[in-house]
Scaffold this active site. Sequence first.
Site, PDB file in Angstrom:
ATOM      1  N   ASP A 151     -16.107  20.618   0.051  1.00  0.00           N
ATOM      2  CA  ASP A 151     -15.266  20.427  -1.146  1.00  0.00           C
ATOM      3  C   ASP A 151     -14.191  19.364  -0.935  1.00  0.00           C
ATOM      4  O   ASP A 151     -13.341  19.144  -1.805  1.00  0.00           O
ATOM      5  CB  ASP A 151     -14.618  21.760  -1.563  1.00  0.00           C
ATOM      6  CG  ASP A 151     -13.727  22.338  -0.473  1.00  0.00           C
ATOM      7  OD1 ASP A 151     -13.590  21.681   0.596  1.00  0.00           O
ATOM      8  OD2 ASP A 151     -13.153  23.420  -0.686  1.00  0.00           O
ATOM      9  N   GLY A 152     -14.185  18.728   0.236  1.00  0.00           N
ATOM     10  CA  GLY A 152     -13.224  17.646   0.478  1.00  0.00           C
ATOM     11  C   GLY A 152     -11.975  18.081   1.234  1.00  0.00           C
ATOM     12  O   GLY A 152     -11.176  17.243   1.653  1.00  0.00           O
ATOM     13  N   GLU A 153     -11.787  19.403   1.424  1.00  0.00           N
ATOM     14  CA  GLU A 153     -10.598  19.850   2.153  1.00  0.00           C
ATOM     15  C   GLU A 153     -10.692  19.444   3.618  1.00  0.00           C
ATOM     16  O   GLU A 153     -11.788  19.300   4.170  1.00  0.00           O
ATOM     17  CB  GLU A 153     -10.440  21.379   2.016  1.00  0.00           C
ATOM     18  CG  GLU A 153     -10.015  21.765   0.619  1.00  0.00           C
ATOM     19  CD  GLU A 153      -9.871  23.273   0.438  1.00  0.00           C
ATOM     20  OE1 GLU A 153     -10.155  24.036   1.386  1.00  0.00           O
ATOM     21  OE2 GLU A 153      -9.486  23.675  -0.674  1.00  0.00           O
ATOM     22  N   ARG A 184       7.971   2.839  -0.652  1.00  0.00           N
ATOM     23  CA  ARG A 184       8.399   1.898  -1.696  1.00  0.00           C
ATOM     24  C   ARG A 184       8.925   2.633  -2.929  1.00  0.00           C
ATOM     25  O   ARG A 184       9.582   2.059  -3.760  1.00  0.00           O
ATOM     26  CB  ARG A 184       7.234   0.973  -2.099  1.00  0.00           C
ATOM     27  CG  ARG A 184       6.968  -0.107  -1.065  1.00  0.00           C
ATOM     28  CD  ARG A 184       5.810  -0.997  -1.444  1.00  0.00           C
ATOM     29  NE  ARG A 184       4.540  -0.331  -1.295  1.00  0.00           N
ATOM     30  CZ  ARG A 184       3.362  -0.903  -1.523  1.00  0.00           C
ATOM     31  NH1 ARG A 184       3.309  -2.143  -1.933  1.00  0.00           N
ATOM     32  NH2 ARG A 184       2.240  -0.245  -1.349  1.00  0.00           N
ATOM     33  N   LYS A 210      11.021 -14.330  -5.454  1.00  0.00           N
ATOM     34  CA  LYS A 210       9.843 -13.758  -6.133  1.00  0.00           C
ATOM     35  C   LYS A 210      10.263 -12.914  -7.336  1.00  0.00           C
ATOM     36  O   LYS A 210      11.236 -12.180  -7.273  1.00  0.00           O
ATOM     37  CB  LYS A 210       9.092 -12.884  -5.130  1.00  0.00           C
ATOM     38  CG  LYS A 210       8.002 -12.005  -5.703  1.00  0.00           C
ATOM     39  CD  LYS A 210       7.224 -11.275  -4.605  1.00  0.00           C
ATOM     40  CE  LYS A 210       7.557  -9.808  -4.534  1.00  0.00           C
ATOM     41  NZ  LYS A 210       6.756  -9.066  -3.550  1.00  0.00           N
ATOM     42  N   ARG A 244       8.389 -10.049  -9.750  1.00  0.00           N
ATOM     43  CA  ARG A 244       7.147  -9.294  -9.935  1.00  0.00           C
ATOM     44  C   ARG A 244       6.864  -9.157 -11.434  1.00  0.00           C
ATOM     45  O   ARG A 244       7.696  -8.673 -12.187  1.00  0.00           O
ATOM     46  CB  ARG A 244       7.254  -7.912  -9.253  1.00  0.00           C
ATOM     47  CG  ARG A 244       5.952  -7.149  -9.308  1.00  0.00           C
ATOM     48  CD  ARG A 244       5.884  -5.997  -8.332  1.00  0.00           C
ATOM     49  NE  ARG A 244       5.540  -6.365  -6.962  1.00  0.00           N
ATOM     50  CZ  ARG A 244       4.332  -6.740  -6.558  1.00  0.00           C
ATOM     51  NH1 ARG A 244       3.336  -6.834  -7.427  1.00  0.00           N
ATOM     52  NH2 ARG A 244       4.107  -7.041  -5.298  1.00  0.00           N
ATOM     53  N   ASP A 265       5.798 -10.684   6.099  1.00  0.00           N
ATOM     54  CA  ASP A 265       6.135  -9.632   5.133  1.00  0.00           C
ATOM     55  C   ASP A 265       5.934  -8.279   5.804  1.00  0.00           C
ATOM     56  O   ASP A 265       5.317  -8.202   6.869  1.00  0.00           O
ATOM     57  CB  ASP A 265       5.248  -9.769   3.880  1.00  0.00           C
ATOM     58  CG  ASP A 265       5.919  -9.197   2.631  1.00  0.00           C
ATOM     59  OD1 ASP A 265       6.973  -8.543   2.760  1.00  0.00           O
ATOM     60  OD2 ASP A 265       5.376  -9.405   1.527  1.00  0.00           O
TER      61      ASP A 265
END
Length: 294
Positions: free
Chosen positions: A34-36, A91, A184, A186, A210
Site C-alpha cells: 500500500d506504499g507505507e 523555503r 532576480k 520571480r 546557488d
Amino acid sequence: MIVIGGSTSRDLAKELAVKLDCKCILASSTRFPDGECYTRLEGESLHDDVVIVQNTYPDTSIIEMFLIQDAAKRMGAKSITLVIPYFGYARQDRIFKPGEPESAKVMAKHLGMICNRVITIDIHKETVLKNFKCPAKDLKASGAIAEYFADKGIDVVLAPDFGAADRAKDIGERMKLPYDHLEKVRLSGTEVKIAPARMDCNGKNVLIVDDIIATGGTILAATTQLKAAGATSVSVVCTHGVFTGDAIRRLTGNQIDSLLCCNTLESEVSNISVAGTVADELRKGKKKGLFGKN
Ligand code: R5P
C-alpha cells in the site's frame, strides 16, 4: 560512533563512516504494497552514539526518518544526531498568504522529537533551526565548493539572486576572486527574470553559485544574461541538486559549460562531497562531549 544511512543518503553515510573510521549500518527500507514504509536496522543493539543521515526530501523519506530514529532508540542508542543533508520545506519558512501553514517550523518541531542534536547543510533559511528543541547547527558547503573549483580557471563568482549573495561572497573570498550577485524577480514557480550583471563579464569564466536548483529556471535565466554579456564560459554549482523533471538535461543541453552539485542529494552530477565537512563537525562534537547526553 555508529553511522546509519537512510535510503536517501546511503553513499554519503558510507563515506562519512569511512572518514570517522566507524561502523556504518544501512537501513533496510522497503514499501508495503500500500506504499507505507517498512524499515529495519540490522543487528541486536546500538549501545553507542548514533548518527542518522537522511534527507527530508522527497516526502516519503520523512516517514523513514521518524521510523529509523525510533528503531535506533529502541536498540539502545546512547544519543542520536540527525544529519539532514537537504532539509526539504525550508523555503516555506513563513506565512506568505493567510491560511498557509508554517511548513518549515512543523517539520523541525516533529523531526526533533527524539533526537539530541541536528546538523543540516546549507539550509535555505537558518532561522528554521530555532524551531528544533535540541541544539541544531547548519554547516556550509562553501569550503568544499571553493576547493573543487580552485584550479578550474574561474575569474568571477556570481550569485543568481540576492538570497545567495553571502554564498557568492564566501566562495569568492575563499577563492580570492571578485564576486557579486544578480537581481532576480520571480514571475512564477518556473519562470524568473534576471537583470544584466553589474560586473563586466565579457571574456570571463563565470561560476554561478546557488543553494538549490529545482526547475533550473533561475540558472537558465542567469546564464542567458551572462552569455549575452560576453562571458566566455558559465559553470554552475549548487549545494542541493533537486533537479525536478528533466532539469539536468535542460541545463546541460543549454549554454551552461559545466553543472555540478554536492552529494547532499544523490544525482549524476553530485561530484562535490560534504562528507569531510560533516565528519569534522562530528569529531568536534565528540571532543566537546556533545554526544551521549540523553
Ligand atoms: C531561491 O530562493 C533558491 O535559492 C533557488 O534560487 C531556487 O530555489 C531555484 O529554483 P529554480 O531552479 O526552480 O529556479
